[in-house]
Motif scaffolding. Structure first.
Motif, mmCIF file in Angstrom:
data_model
loop_
_atom_site.group_PDB
_atom_site.id
_atom_site.type_symbol
_atom_site.label_atom_id
_atom_site.label_comp_id
_atom_site.label_asym_id
_atom_site.label_seq_id
_atom_site.Cartn_x
_atom_site.Cartn_y
_atom_site.Cartn_z
ATOM 1 N N UNK A 227 0.657 -1.216 -0.050
ATOM 2 C CA UNK A 227 -0.007 0.080 0.065
ATOM 3 C C UNK A 227 0.842 1.235 0.108
ATOM 4 N N UNK A 228 0.399 2.527 -0.118
ATOM 5 C CA UNK A 228 0.991 3.800 -0.286
ATOM 6 C C UNK A 228 2.317 3.810 0.874
ATOM 7 N N UNK A 229 1.832 3.511 2.127
ATOM 8 C CA UNK A 229 2.733 3.881 3.366
ATOM 9 C C UNK A 229 3.534 2.643 3.594
ATOM 10 N N UNK A 230 3.434 1.405 2.806
ATOM 11 C CA UNK A 230 3.971 0.200 3.376
ATOM 12 C C UNK A 230 5.222 -0.060 2.520
ATOM 13 N N UNK A 231 4.965 -0.730 1.519
ATOM 14 C CA UNK A 231 6.181 -1.336 0.900
ATOM 15 C C UNK A 231 7.144 -0.027 0.429
ATOM 16 N N UNK A 232 8.423 0.038 0.455
ATOM 17 C CA UNK A 232 9.435 0.802 0.151
ATOM 18 C C UNK A 232 9.759 1.602 1.362
ATOM 19 N N UNK A 233 8.908 1.692 2.520
ATOM 20 C CA UNK A 233 9.156 2.397 3.521
ATOM 21 C C UNK A 233 9.260 1.273 4.810
ATOM 22 N N UNK A 234 10.163 1.635 5.676
ATOM 23 C CA UNK A 234 10.578 0.829 6.860
ATOM 24 C C UNK A 234 9.568 0.905 8.169
ATOM 25 N N UNK A 235 8.476 1.483 7.769
ATOM 26 C CA UNK A 235 7.529 1.252 8.992
ATOM 27 C C UNK A 235 7.203 -0.365 9.089
ATOM 28 N N UNK A 236 6.597 -0.494 10.158
ATOM 29 C CA UNK A 236 6.274 -2.103 10.505
ATOM 30 C C UNK A 236 5.648 -2.602 9.365
ATOM 31 N N UNK A 237 4.525 -2.081 8.813
ATOM 32 C CA UNK A 237 3.715 -2.701 7.727
ATOM 33 C C UNK A 237 4.661 -2.895 6.419
ATOM 34 N N UNK A 238 5.719 -2.199 6.258
ATOM 35 C CA UNK A 238 6.562 -2.612 5.209
ATOM 36 C C UNK A 238 7.823 -3.553 5.387
ATOM 37 N N UNK A 312 15.571 3.119 -3.908
ATOM 38 C CA UNK A 312 14.466 2.102 -4.539
ATOM 39 C C UNK A 312 14.204 3.034 -5.968
ATOM 40 N N UNK A 313 14.605 2.285 -7.151
ATOM 41 C CA UNK A 313 14.306 2.988 -8.211
ATOM 42 C C UNK A 313 15.158 4.497 -8.723
ATOM 43 N N UNK A 314 14.446 5.236 -8.779
ATOM 44 C CA UNK A 314 15.380 6.814 -8.816
ATOM 45 C C UNK A 314 15.078 7.343 -7.602
ATOM 46 N N UNK A 315 14.981 6.791 -6.495
ATOM 47 C CA UNK A 315 14.653 7.470 -5.212
ATOM 48 C C UNK A 315 15.736 7.070 -4.227
ATOM 49 N N UNK A 316 16.543 8.097 -4.034
ATOM 50 C CA UNK A 316 17.624 7.707 -2.956
ATOM 51 C C UNK A 316 17.187 8.160 -1.786
ATOM 52 N N UNK A 317 16.615 7.363 -0.825
ATOM 53 C CA UNK A 317 16.606 7.651 0.614
ATOM 54 C C UNK A 317 17.099 6.444 1.582
ATOM 55 N N UNK A 318 17.903 6.845 2.571
ATOM 56 C CA UNK A 318 18.514 5.934 3.437
ATOM 57 C C UNK A 318 17.850 5.847 4.573
ATOM 58 N N UNK A 319 17.299 4.883 5.007
ATOM 59 C CA UNK A 319 16.778 4.548 6.412
ATOM 60 C C UNK A 319 17.077 3.253 7.010
#
Length: 452
Positions: A227-238, A312-319
């Protein structure tokens, strides 16, 4: 997917086959992927090494640069092949689609990963190791023409039974209150239900071939919810993934496996690797970071499960992320980054994300959804027991228990990053990253608001 099966308590799904496997085996409610996206996560559990330790942490990466795995690091399937296993990954059993055949690893120069893609060959192998990647739950994007339709459908959406209906579902608290949220959440739940149908096909085929009574079955997801907030992000749901292990009646089960048991220990999805080798009576290689969690000589129970998100893809974010049995700590290394950071796949496929942008611009976005429009803070701490949707950041809380958890998880993350030689701090060359902007534009298009 996240813990979105009926046996894990999810409402609105129809998962009788998965629920049956859980009743016959063990359900694991605290398993966490090492990355919130497919290739880094798969690369980790296919090698038994954290992706951040062996330069497999970006997505995608190393598809055409001649990269080889470090000395001594090998795919799980190669170790199984050496022990006499026929390894395979399939799309069909007979005429019925059960898998996507998706591989998606960040290493491509190690030779064949699987020996066969044909079930008729694999089922004759004694013994065999079979991977089935169910197409659900995922958007149908692999015709590479996703920039054309207004709404991207879920894979196999036309055949999904509508167990979940928009008017009766209740999306998680981080969704905006809007009919689009209900529609997308219902579609996701119906995709999970159709995955269960494919699991049923696999079980029926194993039974027909008289293989069900001597085949160990492991069910798990490679990353969290789509979903919009889960996959790609290191929230619990991701990161939080379901896992079920069922032992057959003809193979003696280890003491940890009893029908209907719930094993609440903290596990990294990485631990699948060494445990699968143990199941095959193959010693764990020296230096492998995966742990064996079954058997008389199971390794010590983890206190923490670690994860990382890099480009991830073109998006450079480090968590970076660390869970214990209750609390979850996230550290952001990319100042100014957040949920609204541009990723063309997320903007095109996940209708809720552009919806949130519109509502926010109109001053109509409220609650946890509105909070997502702000950049990530440096640190986040969540009590996943009291706040399973992670909408209350406790990093600045004066509560003594919260501060103790913050200090404990900070120290654990620092120790892990140093001891595993996390490579995330090494910048990628500009010429490596730049082509992904065009690739993702051609695939998913670019929103009108982007000025680059």
């Amino acid at each position: 997917c996240n813990l979105d099966f009926g046996c894990f308590g999810r409402q609105g799904v129809h998962t009788p086959h998965l629920d049956q496997l859980a009743a016959q085996g063990v359900r694991y409610p605290r398993v966490f992927a090492t990355a919130p996206v497919c290739a880094p996560s798969r690369s980790a559990f296919m090698t038994g090494m954290y992706q951040t330790s062996v330069n497999l942490h970006h997505f995608p990466d190393h598809r055409d640069d001649g990269f080889r795995l470090p000395e001594g690091i090998r795919p799980l399937t190669h170790r199984l092949k050496d022990a006499g296993y026929l390894t395979g990954s399939i799309k069909k059993m007979g005429k019925q689609v059960v898998g996507s055949g998706k591989l998606d690893l960040n290493f491509v120069n190690e030779g064949k990963i699987f020996e066969s893609t044909k079930w008729d060959e694999i089922k004759k192998g004694k013994p065999f190791f079979l991977q089935v990647n169910t197409p659900e739950a995922e958007y149908d994007i692999y015709d590479f023409r996703t920039n054309r339709p207004e709404r991207i459908k879920w894979w196999g959406e036309e055949e999904h039974v509508q167990y979940a209906k928009p008017e009766s579902v209740v999306p998680p608290a981080y969704f905006p209150k809007h009919k689009t949220s209900n529609e997308e959440w219902a579609r996701y739940l119906n995709s999970v239900s159709n995955m269960d149908r494919r699991v049923g096909i696999v079980l029926k085929e194993l039974q027909k071939e008289k293989l069900l009574d001597d085949t160990i079955i492991i069910v798990f997801g490679d990353n969290g919810r789509v979903d919009h907030r889960s996959i790609h992000w290191v929230y619990d749901t991701g990161l939080h993934v379901p896992m079920i292990i069922r032992y057959p009646k003809d193979i003696p089960a280890p003491k940890q496996i009893t029908p209907g048991r719930v094993d609440g220990q903290v596990l990294s999805l990485l631990d699948i690797t060494a445990t699968a080798l143990w199941m095959a009576r193959i010693p764990k290689p020296f230096g492998m970071q995966s742990r064996v969690f079954l058997g008389d000589h199971a390794e010590p129970v983890r206190r923490f499960a670690f994860a990382a998100r890099d480009r991830i893809d073109e998006t450079s974010v480090r968590l970076r992320s660390v869970h214990d049995a209750r609390f979850h700590y996230i550290r952001n290394y990319t100042k100014g980054a957040g949920f609204t950071t541009l990723n063309r796949y997320k903007e095109k496929c996940f209708l809720v994300k552009p919806l949130m942008r519109r509502l926010h611009a109109q001053g109509k976005l409220t609650g946890p959804a509105a909070d997502l429009m702000e950049p990530f803070p440096r640190e986040m701490l969540y009590d996943t027991q009291a706040d399973p949707h992670e909408i209350r950041n406790l990093a600045a809380s004066s509560n003594a228990a919260h501060q103790a958890a913050l200090k404990r998880l900070r120290a654990a993350l620092d120790t892990w990053m140093i001891s595993t030689q996390d490579r995330g701090h090494i910048p990628e060359p500009r010429e490596v990253v730049a082509p992904f902007t065009k690739e993702m534009h051609d695939w998913f298009g670019t929103p009108d608001w982007v000025r680059e």
